[in-house]
Design a protein around this motif. Sequence first.
Motif, mmCIF file in Angstrom:
data_model
loop_
_atom_site.group_PDB
_atom_site.id
_atom_site.type_symbol
_atom_site.label_atom_id
_atom_site.label_comp_id
_atom_site.label_asym_id
_atom_site.label_seq_id
_atom_site.Cartn_x
_atom_site.Cartn_y
_atom_site.Cartn_z
ATOM 1 N N ARG A 12 0.849 -1.200 0.000
ATOM 2 C CA ARG A 12 0.000 0.000 0.000
ATOM 3 C C ARG A 12 0.877 1.239 0.000
ATOM 4 N N TYR A 13 0.363 2.289 -0.646
ATOM 5 C CA TYR A 13 1.004 3.596 -0.604
ATOM 6 C C TYR A 13 0.194 4.415 0.390
ATOM 7 N N GLY A 14 0.671 4.575 1.594
ATOM 8 C CA GLY A 14 -0.128 5.251 2.612
ATOM 9 C C GLY A 14 -1.440 4.501 2.783
ATOM 10 N N ALA A 15 -2.533 5.197 2.580
ATOM 11 C CA ALA A 15 -3.840 4.557 2.734
ATOM 12 C C ALA A 15 -4.289 3.844 1.460
ATOM 13 N N LYS A 16 -3.526 4.020 0.368
ATOM 14 C CA LYS A 16 -3.972 3.497 -0.937
ATOM 15 C C LYS A 16 -3.444 2.070 -1.136
ATOM 16 N N GLN A 17 -4.370 1.107 -1.165
ATOM 17 C CA GLN A 17 -3.981 -0.284 -1.386
ATOM 18 C C GLN A 17 -3.589 -0.481 -2.852
ATOM 19 N N PRO A 37 -5.751 -3.402 -16.397
ATOM 20 C CA PRO A 37 -6.012 -2.015 -16.798
ATOM 21 C C PRO A 37 -5.117 -1.060 -16.014
ATOM 22 N N ASN A 38 -5.079 0.189 -16.418
ATOM 23 C CA ASN A 38 -4.295 1.188 -15.697
ATOM 24 C C ASN A 38 -4.697 1.196 -14.230
ATOM 25 N N GLY A 39 -3.684 1.213 -13.365
ATOM 26 C CA GLY A 39 -3.961 1.294 -11.933
ATOM 27 C C GLY A 39 -4.194 -0.056 -11.268
ATOM 28 N N ALA A 40 -4.098 -1.156 -12.044
ATOM 29 C CA ALA A 40 -4.375 -2.484 -11.480
ATOM 30 C C ALA A 40 -3.314 -2.911 -10.469
ATOM 31 N N GLY A 41 -2.094 -2.392 -10.634
ATOM 32 C CA GLY A 41 -1.020 -2.767 -9.707
ATOM 33 C C GLY A 41 0.196 -3.383 -10.385
ATOM 34 N N LYS A 42 0.239 -3.352 -11.727
ATOM 35 C CA LYS A 42 1.333 -4.014 -12.468
ATOM 36 C C LYS A 42 2.700 -3.405 -12.122
ATOM 37 N N SER A 43 2.777 -2.082 -12.157
ATOM 38 C CA SER A 43 4.074 -1.448 -11.883
ATOM 39 C C SER A 43 4.509 -1.691 -10.452
ATOM 40 N N THR A 44 3.557 -1.680 -9.538
ATOM 41 C CA THR A 44 3.887 -1.955 -8.135
ATOM 42 C C THR A 44 4.461 -3.366 -8.000
ATOM 43 N N LEU A 45 3.824 -4.335 -8.662
ATOM 44 C CA LEU A 45 4.322 -5.712 -8.623
ATOM 45 C C LEU A 45 5.740 -5.787 -9.189
ATOM 46 N N ASP A 159 8.187 -4.401 -18.481
ATOM 47 C CA ASP A 159 7.053 -3.597 -18.023
ATOM 48 C C ASP A 159 6.506 -2.783 -19.196
ATOM 49 N N GLU A 160 5.409 -3.233 -19.758
ATOM 50 C CA GLU A 160 4.745 -2.564 -20.894
ATOM 51 C C GLU A 160 5.774 -2.137 -21.957
ATOM 52 N N PRO A 161 6.488 -3.127 -22.518
ATOM 53 C CA PRO A 161 7.628 -2.788 -23.383
ATOM 54 C C PRO A 161 7.252 -2.229 -24.753
HETATM 55 N N1 LIG Z 1 3.428 6.622 -5.423
HETATM 56 C C1 LIG Z 1 2.139 6.353 -5.280
HETATM 57 N N2 LIG Z 1 1.403 6.938 -4.313
HETATM 58 C C2 LIG Z 1 0.096 6.653 -4.133
HETATM 59 N N3 LIG Z 1 -0.586 5.779 -4.897
HETATM 60 C C3 LIG Z 1 0.080 5.179 -5.887
HETATM 61 C C4 LIG Z 1 1.474 5.423 -6.142
HETATM 62 N N4 LIG Z 1 1.867 4.664 -7.201
HETATM 63 C C5 LIG Z 1 0.773 3.978 -7.586
HETATM 64 N N5 LIG Z 1 -0.286 4.282 -6.814
HETATM 65 C C6 LIG Z 1 -1.634 3.702 -6.896
HETATM 66 O O1 LIG Z 1 -1.524 2.296 -6.697
HETATM 67 C C7 LIG Z 1 -2.393 1.589 -7.600
HETATM 68 C C8 LIG Z 1 -1.577 0.654 -8.479
HETATM 69 O O2 LIG Z 1 -0.739 1.442 -9.318
HETATM 70 P P1 LIG Z 1 0.276 0.814 -10.395
HETATM 71 O O3 LIG Z 1 1.068 1.956 -10.959
HETATM 72 O O4 LIG Z 1 1.024 -0.295 -9.757
HETATM 73 O O5 LIG Z 1 -0.724 0.229 -11.483
HETATM 74 P P2 LIG Z 1 -0.447 -0.204 -12.990
HETATM 75 O O6 LIG Z 1 -1.264 -1.409 -13.227
HETATM 76 O O7 LIG Z 1 1.023 -0.317 -13.211
HETATM 77 O O8 LIG Z 1 -1.013 1.016 -13.797
HETATM 78 P P3 LIG Z 1 -0.364 1.791 -15.033
HETATM 79 O O9 LIG Z 1 -0.530 0.905 -16.209
HETATM 80 O O10 LIG Z 1 -1.218 3.026 -15.085
HETATM 81 O O11 LIG Z 1 1.075 2.088 -14.660
HETATM 82 C C9 LIG Z 1 -3.132 2.660 -8.388
HETATM 83 O O12 LIG Z 1 -4.370 2.893 -7.754
HETATM 84 C C10 LIG Z 1 -2.247 3.882 -8.276
HETATM 85 O O13 LIG Z 1 -3.011 5.073 -8.340
#
Ligand SMILES: Nc1ncnc2c1ncn2[C@@H]1O[C@H](COP(=O)(O)OP(=O)(O)OP(=O)(O)O)[C@@H](O)[C@H]1O
Length: 238
Positions: A12-17, A37-45, A159-161
Amino acid sequence: MSAIRVEGLNYRYGAKQALTDVGFEVGQGRFCALLGPNGAGKSTLFNLLTRLFVPPAGQIHIAGHDLQRASRAALAQLGIVFQQSTLDLDLTVRQNLTYFAALHGLSGKRRALRIAYVLERLDIADRAEEKARALNGGHRRRTEIARALLHDPKVLLLDEPTVGFDAAARAAITDHVHDLTNDGTTVLWATHLADEVRPDDRLIVLHRTRVLRDGLAGEIAGGRPLQQAFLAMTQAPG
Ligand SMILES: Nc1ncnc2c1ncn2[C@@H]1O[C@H](COP(=O)(O)OP(=O)(O)OP(=O)(O)O)[C@@H](O)[C@H]1O
């Protein structure tokens, strides 16, 4: 032994899961698409798999090595291609590769052999003496993929190459990377473009921080075009 094993991952980023109890395994030599989709969590993973972030809970094993406890051994088996290009445009393709090989401690004959091999593998040997600046986006991307393979990793993360490339460049990159699995390389390919996934690819659909589906892409598509099935499952209310 799985090439990638992820268990109980949360972030989680602060309160954002951003990731909720994510788990999956990818066998050696498989092409696995991570579709979301955008925001699913791929980059975080990806940031967790590459140890840019440390997960508060959960485990990651790369080629049998625990990323937390044996991070050096685990990272040595990982090749990474980030979304943003990091080539030095004023260096030739070969110089870019040589520099990176040196960072990995490769030298002498082994370095020359690995560079020749990866140039051949990505079909860019004829561009080796050109400056990266002179290449189109698709060839630059292939140079980055070649660079990620120099140290002979067992696992390649991308990552989304293909973001921003035209259809021909996307198809060439997608084909080349699928082909790498013939050598036993395991590929994890993050994308939000369903047309880059083939029916016999392993597919993990990430949605709203969780693994929504995990299986063979053709089975998940269930006889429909994958894009249609993907939209139906990720746009459903809930
Ligand atoms: N630094 C951050 N601070 C707060 N929230 C974040 C941060 N980075 C990502 N998020 C949130 O965490 C969730 C997952 O984001 P992430 O970037 O992992 O998704 P994604 O699938 O890679 O999307 P994209 O294709 O848009 O990069 C989203 O809701 C995003 O808004």
